[in-house]
Write a protein that holds these residues in place. Structure first.
Motif, PDB file in Angstrom:
ATOM      1  N   LYS A   2       4.762  -4.450  -1.480  1.00 47.62           N
ATOM      2  CA  LYS A   2       4.167  -4.923  -0.168  1.00 47.62           C
ATOM      3  C   LYS A   2       5.071  -4.059   0.863  1.00 47.62           C
ATOM      4  O   LYS A   2       4.337  -3.730   1.809  1.00 47.62           O
ATOM      5  N   LYS A   3       6.334  -4.235   0.620  1.00 48.26           N
ATOM      6  CA  LYS A   3       7.090  -3.758   1.843  1.00 48.26           C
ATOM      7  C   LYS A   3       7.137  -2.284   2.017  1.00 48.26           C
ATOM      8  O   LYS A   3       7.382  -1.654   2.769  1.00 48.26           O
ATOM      9  N   ILE A   4       6.922  -1.830   0.906  1.00 48.97           N
ATOM     10  CA  ILE A   4       6.752  -0.183   0.554  1.00 48.97           C
ATOM     11  C   ILE A   4       5.289   0.223   1.286  1.00 48.97           C
ATOM     12  O   ILE A   4       5.467   1.244   2.296  1.00 48.97           O
ATOM     13  N   LEU A   5       4.461  -0.432   1.101  1.00 53.72           N
ATOM     14  CA  LEU A   5       3.189  -0.144   1.710  1.00 53.72           C
ATOM     15  C   LEU A   5       3.216  -0.565   3.255  1.00 53.72           C
ATOM     16  O   LEU A   5       2.558   0.263   4.012  1.00 53.72           O
ATOM     17  N   PHE A   6       3.819  -1.701   3.549  1.00 56.68           N
ATOM     18  CA  PHE A   6       4.080  -1.920   5.248  1.00 56.68           C
ATOM     19  C   PHE A   6       4.857  -0.824   5.931  1.00 56.68           C
ATOM     20  O   PHE A   6       4.412  -0.301   6.820  1.00 56.68           O
ATOM     21  N   LEU A   8       5.102   2.333   4.722  1.00 56.58           N
ATOM     22  CA  LEU A   8       4.509   3.397   4.757  1.00 56.58           C
ATOM     23  C   LEU A   8       3.446   3.642   6.273  1.00 56.58           C
ATOM     24  O   LEU A   8       3.253   4.423   6.773  1.00 56.58           O
ATOM     25  N   ILE A   9       2.762   2.436   6.255  1.00 50.92           N
ATOM     26  CA  ILE A   9       1.779   2.061   7.130  1.00 50.92           C
ATOM     27  C   ILE A   9       2.574   2.403   8.614  1.00 50.92           C
ATOM     28  O   ILE A   9       2.119   3.039   9.677  1.00 50.92           O
ATOM     29  N   ALA A  10       3.636   1.514   8.607  1.00 50.08           N
ATOM     30  CA  ALA A  10       4.570   1.750   9.886  1.00 50.08           C
ATOM     31  C   ALA A  10       4.947   3.075  10.332  1.00 50.08           C
ATOM     32  O   ALA A  10       4.725   3.483  11.397  1.00 50.08           O
ATOM     33  N   LEU A  11       5.262   3.634   9.305  1.00 50.48           N
ATOM     34  CA  LEU A  11       5.526   5.206   9.413  1.00 50.48           C
ATOM     35  C   LEU A  11       4.470   6.142   9.929  1.00 50.48           C
ATOM     36  O   LEU A  11       4.566   6.984  11.023  1.00 50.48           O
TER      37      LEU A  11
END
Length: 117
Positions: A2-6, A8-11
């Motif tokens: 979830k941290k990686i997905l979050f 990526l979305i923030a980037l």
């Protein structure tokens, strides 16, 4: 995961926001209005290959939505139609970045009042 997905979305949001801000700074600006009353100055130029082409230079008094006047310079690839109303986008860094013909009814009344003086 979830941290990686979050992250990526923030980037993606940061990149998209930066791109939009760059576009607004580079090409956005204040709208001004004019009515074309005379022909532009025909200017002959050559590109690097020696091909000759022409454009037309205009120096016009333009008015913003509040009726405030600003002298603006812009170019067109052809001589503009007399009596046409134009909306110009003026950017402090680049000058006029865009122009388009508009209907008289689309011009804010303070600007139209100044144009018709």
């Amino acid at each position: 995961m979830k941290k990686i997905l979050f992250g990526l979305i923030a980037l993606i949001v940061i990149i998209a926001g930066s791109g939009y801000a760059w576009y607004k700074i580079s090409y956005g600006g204040t709208s001004y209005y004019i009515q074309v009353t005379q022909d532009g100055k025909k200017v002959k130029e050559q590109d690097d290959t020696g091909k000759t082409y022409y454009h037309y230079e205009y120096k016009e008094k333009a008015y913003d939505k509040n009726g405030k006047m600003k002298q603006l310079d812009f170019n067109a690839e052809h001589n503009l139609r007399h009596e046409a109303y134009l909306k110009l986008t003026y950017n402090k860094a680049k000058g006029v970045t865009n122009w388009e013909e508009v209907q008289k009814a689309k011009i804010p009344s303070p600007a139209l009042k100044e144009i018709q003086k």
